[in-house]
Design an enzyme around this catalytic site. Structure first.
Site, PDB file in Angstrom:
ATOM      1  N   LEU A   1     -11.867 -24.166  10.198  1.00  0.00           N
ATOM      2  CA  LEU A   1     -12.187 -23.394  11.384  1.00  0.00           C
ATOM      3  C   LEU A   1     -10.875 -22.982  12.021  1.00  0.00           C
ATOM      4  O   LEU A   1      -9.877 -23.703  11.941  1.00  0.00           O
ATOM      5  CB  LEU A   1     -12.989 -24.239  12.390  1.00  0.00           C
ATOM      6  CG  LEU A   1     -14.392 -24.705  11.973  1.00  0.00           C
ATOM      7  CD1 LEU A   1     -14.988 -25.589  13.070  1.00  0.00           C
ATOM      8  CD2 LEU A   1     -15.304 -23.527  11.688  1.00  0.00           C
ATOM      9  N   ASP A   2     -10.861 -21.805  12.663  1.00  0.00           N
ATOM     10  CA  ASP A   2      -9.671 -21.380  13.386  1.00  0.00           C
ATOM     11  C   ASP A   2      -9.312 -22.425  14.443  1.00  0.00           C
ATOM     12  O   ASP A   2     -10.188 -23.160  14.932  1.00  0.00           O
ATOM     13  CB  ASP A   2      -9.907 -20.034  14.086  1.00  0.00           C
ATOM     14  CG  ASP A   2     -10.154 -18.899  13.117  1.00  0.00           C
ATOM     15  OD1 ASP A   2      -9.790 -19.051  11.925  1.00  0.00           O
ATOM     16  OD2 ASP A   2     -10.712 -17.874  13.535  1.00  0.00           O
ATOM     17  N   LYS A   3      -8.054 -22.453  14.829  1.00  0.00           N
ATOM     18  CA  LYS A   3      -7.580 -23.433  15.810  1.00  0.00           C
ATOM     19  C   LYS A   3      -8.466 -23.461  17.052  1.00  0.00           C
ATOM     20  O   LYS A   3      -8.845 -24.535  17.535  1.00  0.00           O
ATOM     21  CB  LYS A   3      -6.135 -23.115  16.198  1.00  0.00           C
ATOM     22  CG  LYS A   3      -5.588 -24.012  17.305  1.00  0.00           C
ATOM     23  CD  LYS A   3      -4.225 -23.543  17.779  1.00  0.00           C
ATOM     24  CE  LYS A   3      -3.758 -24.376  18.966  1.00  0.00           C
ATOM     25  NZ  LYS A   3      -2.491 -23.859  19.537  1.00  0.00           N
TER      26      LYS A   3
ATOM     27  N   THR B   1     -11.536 -22.242  17.451  1.00  0.00           N
ATOM     28  CA  THR B   1     -12.973 -22.290  17.202  1.00  0.00           C
ATOM     29  C   THR B   1     -13.384 -23.751  17.131  1.00  0.00           C
ATOM     30  O   THR B   1     -12.753 -24.546  16.440  1.00  0.00           O
ATOM     31  CB  THR B   1     -13.336 -21.571  15.891  1.00  0.00           C
ATOM     32  OG1 THR B   1     -12.992 -20.183  16.008  1.00  0.00           O
ATOM     33  CG2 THR B   1     -14.825 -21.684  15.603  1.00  0.00           C
TER      34      THR B   1
ATOM     35  N   ARG C   1     -14.996 -13.036  13.912  1.00  0.00           N
ATOM     36  CA  ARG C   1     -14.291 -12.366  15.014  1.00  0.00           C
ATOM     37  C   ARG C   1     -14.002 -10.914  14.670  1.00  0.00           C
ATOM     38  O   ARG C   1     -14.154 -10.017  15.513  1.00  0.00           O
ATOM     39  CB  ARG C   1     -12.998 -13.131  15.315  1.00  0.00           C
ATOM     40  CG  ARG C   1     -13.238 -14.557  15.788  1.00  0.00           C
ATOM     41  CD  ARG C   1     -11.994 -15.415  15.688  1.00  0.00           C
ATOM     42  NE  ARG C   1     -10.933 -14.917  16.555  1.00  0.00           N
ATOM     43  CZ  ARG C   1      -9.672 -15.330  16.480  1.00  0.00           C
ATOM     44  NH1 ARG C   1      -9.317 -16.226  15.563  1.00  0.00           N
ATOM     45  NH2 ARG C   1      -8.769 -14.836  17.308  1.00  0.00           N
TER      46      ARG C   1
END
Length: 333
Positions: free
Chosen positions: A145-147, A149, A252
């Site tokens: 997961l993105d930082k 998110t 996104r």
């Protein structure tokens, strides 16, 4: 399982080296992991340098070395500097966590510590033996997961589980459900975006649907609630997202491409507006994940309830959350 020596027989004549090794080491190691072993110089054929695409001949001797041992980890020092991580589920094969926003999954330039990997090693120090075949320490990480998110992630606890889970993500049998709060009132109740995503042609930290080297990407969106525009804001919508693919920044980028970026998204959201003041990160949360258990083979769903910033925003907009509401969101078509 490593080091190991394999010998090719007549049935393997002219087979690619990476195919032969992955076939012999399955299910603990996948073909992509074997390719990294070869690239790292851990594989020799008859004592010589090998390439993944090289054809082998009957009688060839293939030696596979173990990666360099990682330095022993001190559990006390790990625990003293590592962040806490909520554990949703754990057994002998998998660990399921609820990653908080602001946490990077594994060390990267600019983010050397305070990562999910640090938190996992502090709680489960035996994961240090789960280095990738090329020696890189990403213990059990099979997706990211993105930082900024938040939400549910599954981590493999054994090489067998790592291979089994990686295969599920590759074959797209994992069911992923996200919540997003986006800018503007989305008109359609349901829509799908099927636009390839790749590196932005100019801005290298961004992804784009206009990339020169795109990869297929599919996201399905369902509107759960709409919040009307006011003098202070342009309105917002609560969206359920079911991605079929898992490209970097996919959700996104797809939301921004239809004119409804996540609130608080500094990279893809454009100018800040009223409702974005409620989020200091992109309003994106991995709500639910359904996988097949690597060893027991039954389908299991894991849920991470929405975090505090989601709860506050929705409460302000007269949209309280409880377990029944979350279950309806997960099952919305």
């Amino acid at each position: 399982m490593l080091p190991q020596t394999l010998t090719a027989d007549a049935g393997h004549d002219r087979m690619r080296l990476d195919v032969f090794i992955s076939m012999r080491l399955a299910p603990e190691y996948s073909r992509s992991q074997v390719a990294r072993m070869i690239k790292a110089g851990l594989v020799t054929v008859n004592g010589g340098i090998a390439r993944a695409a090289s054809g082998i001949r009957a009688g060839d001797r293939i030696d596979i070395a173990a990666p360099a041992a990682n330095a022993p980890l001190d559990p006390d020092s790990l625990r003293s500097g590592a962040p806490e991580i909520p554990i949703v589920f754990a057994d002998d094969e998998i660990i399921v966590v609820n990653k908080p926003p602001g946490m990077t999954v594994h060390p990267a330039p600019g983010h050397p510590d305070g990562t999910l990997v640090d938190a996992l090693l502090a709680r489960f120090p035996e994961l240090a033996t789960m280095a990738e075949p090329d020696g890189v320490l990403r213990p059990g990480i099979v997706h990211r997961l993105d930082k900024d998110t938040s939400g549910i992630m599954v981590v493999a606890r054994t090489p067998f589980a790592r291979t089994a889970l990686s295969r599920q993500f590759k074959e797209r049998t994992v069911r992923k459900i996200y919540l997003a709060i986006v800018k503007g009132v989305v008109a359609r109740d349901q829509l799908s975006v099927e636009r390839p995503v790749g590196r932005h042609p100019i801005e290298r930290k961004r992804m784009s649907v206009s990339s020169h080297v795109p990869r297929d990407a599919i996201s399905h969106f369902t509107v759960l609630r709409r919040f009307a525009a006011t003098k202070e804001s342009s309105g917002a919508s609560l969206i359920r997202v079911r991605p079929e693919t898992g490209r970097m920044h996919q959700i996104r980028v797809h939301l921004a491409s239809i004119g409804h970026p996540c609130l608080g998204d500094k990279l893809y959201g454009g100018a800040k507006h009223g409702d974005s003041d409620h989020f200091d990160r992109q309003a994106l949360h991995a709500l639910a994940l359904t996988i097949e258990h690597p060893r027991k083979r039954d389908r299991r769903q894991f849920v991470a309830p929405p975090p505090a910033d989601f709860v506050r925003f929705l409460a302000l907009h007269d949209c309280p959350i409880d377990d029944q509401v979350i279950a309806r969101w997960i099952d919305s078509s």
